[in-house]
Design an enzyme around this catalytic site. Structure first.
Site, short mmCIF file in Angstrom:
data_model
loop_
_atom_site.label_atom_id
_atom_site.label_comp_id
_atom_site.label_asym_id
_atom_site.label_seq_id
_atom_site.Cartn_x
_atom_site.Cartn_y
_atom_site.Cartn_z
N ASP A 115 34.79 30.08 32.44
CA ASP A 115 36.14 30.58 32.69
C ASP A 115 36.93 29.55 33.50
OD1 ASP A 115 35.42 32.95 31.46
OD2 ASP A 115 34.94 33.97 33.35
N ARG A 116 38.23 29.57 33.34
CA ARG A 116 39.10 28.61 34.03
C ARG A 116 38.83 28.55 35.53
NH1 ARG A 116 45.52 28.01 32.98
NH2 ARG A 116 45.93 26.28 34.38
#
Length: 305
Positions: free
Chosen positions: A147-148
């Site tokens: 995930d970012r």
């Protein structure tokens, strides 16, 4: 303790005998075991630091994996100085690269791949530019994603063949994927396993269900490393790798990850999502070598304990 060093090998030069940082292997063993036996004056922490800093050479090649298997007649040398700094780019650093793979440590806030809104400055585009410096025809291939707002270890392939080998045998190839998670609240059970089936709705939010027909099976194991009245630092091992798996499962047991408003967090004490991909261990898809990578615990994670 086993004896791994030949002290009187006839062809060994006088210079080599005098060199306290030169060792010879006489039987098959793991590198860490060998180093601890060869250098009893050094602690386990000291030896792991030598591996991390690429100061351990096996047959003149730097090795960082503590569980690398040594064979008889190989040589092990300890360099006095650290290897040059890993190659860094804005948002990530390359910590290992050969002709088949690239292992990076991604910063929080850096995308794994492009999105509709942000095409540039993601791990994929940065590494694509990196490999094209050597040859414009070179390409990079995504193996898995973070995930970012999750930091830590990621692996990319340098050919479609290697990507396929890794993805097709992912469960057999990956030996360890360990994350660190900072949660809201002090977990009630210091160790536990969370199991459910994960479904993604139209709003791109993942949630758990008990219905195997409606979701993908997900299993998460956790262990508390540190705890305070308000937070816990967990070591989390994935048995399956589903989208947002750790984030959803922590919410499910009532201890969401700090900074994770999407999955129930009400606090953001460290100014980022409290999730980090800490350890990655796998069998190299081409060389069959045991690979092990570990990153430092983010300093922000330790602020709370």
């Amino acid at each position: 303790m086993k004896e791994f060093i030949k002290k009187d090998k006839p062809q060994q030069t006088k210079e080599a005998k005098k060199n306290k940082n030169h060792f010879e292997v006489t039987e098959e063993t793991q590198l860490l075991t060998f180093l601890l036996a060869s250098m009893p004056h050094k602690s386990r922490h000291n030896v792991k630091a030598l591996l991390r800093d690429k100061q351990v050479l096996v047959d003149n090649r730097a090795i960082t994996q503590f569980n690398h298997i040594l064979k008889p007649n190989q040589t092990v040398d300890i360099k006095d100085s650290k290897a040059p700094q890993e190659q860094r780019y804005k948002g990530l650093k390359i910590i290992f690269e050969d002709q088949y793979l690239i292992i990076i440590e991604k910063n929080e806030g850096t995308l794994s791949i492009a999105t509709e809104k942000q095409k540039l400055h993601n791990a994929y585009s940065i590494l694509s530019d990196h490999v094209k410096k050597e040859d414009p025809r070179n390409r990079i291939f995504v193996v898995h994603r973070l995930d970012r707002e999750t930091s830590g270890l990621m692996m990319f392939a340098k050919s479609e063949k290697v990507q396929g080998l890794l993805q097709e045998s992912w469960n057999a190839t990956i030996q360890e994927r360990t994350y660190l998670a900072v949660t809201e609240g002090k977990v009630k059970e210091e160790t536990g396993t969370i199991e459910s089936y994960l479904v993604e709705n139209k709003a791109l939010t993942v949630y758990s269900t008990r219905n195997p027909d409606h979701g993908k099976h997900a299993i998460t194991h956790y262990e508390a490393i540190k705890s305070s009245e308000n937070n816990s630092l967990l070591k989390v091992n994935l048995e399956t790798g589903r989208k947002n798996q750790i984030r959803v499962h922590m919410k499910d047991i009532g201890f969401p990850i700090v900074g994770d408003e999407k999955y129930g967090a009400k606090t953001d004490p460290i100014g980022r999502l409290g999730l980090h991909a800490w350890v990655l261990a796998f069998v190299h898809p081409i060389t069959n070598e045991q690979m092990y990578f570990e990153t430092p615990i983010p300093k922000k994670f330790l602020w709370l304990f």
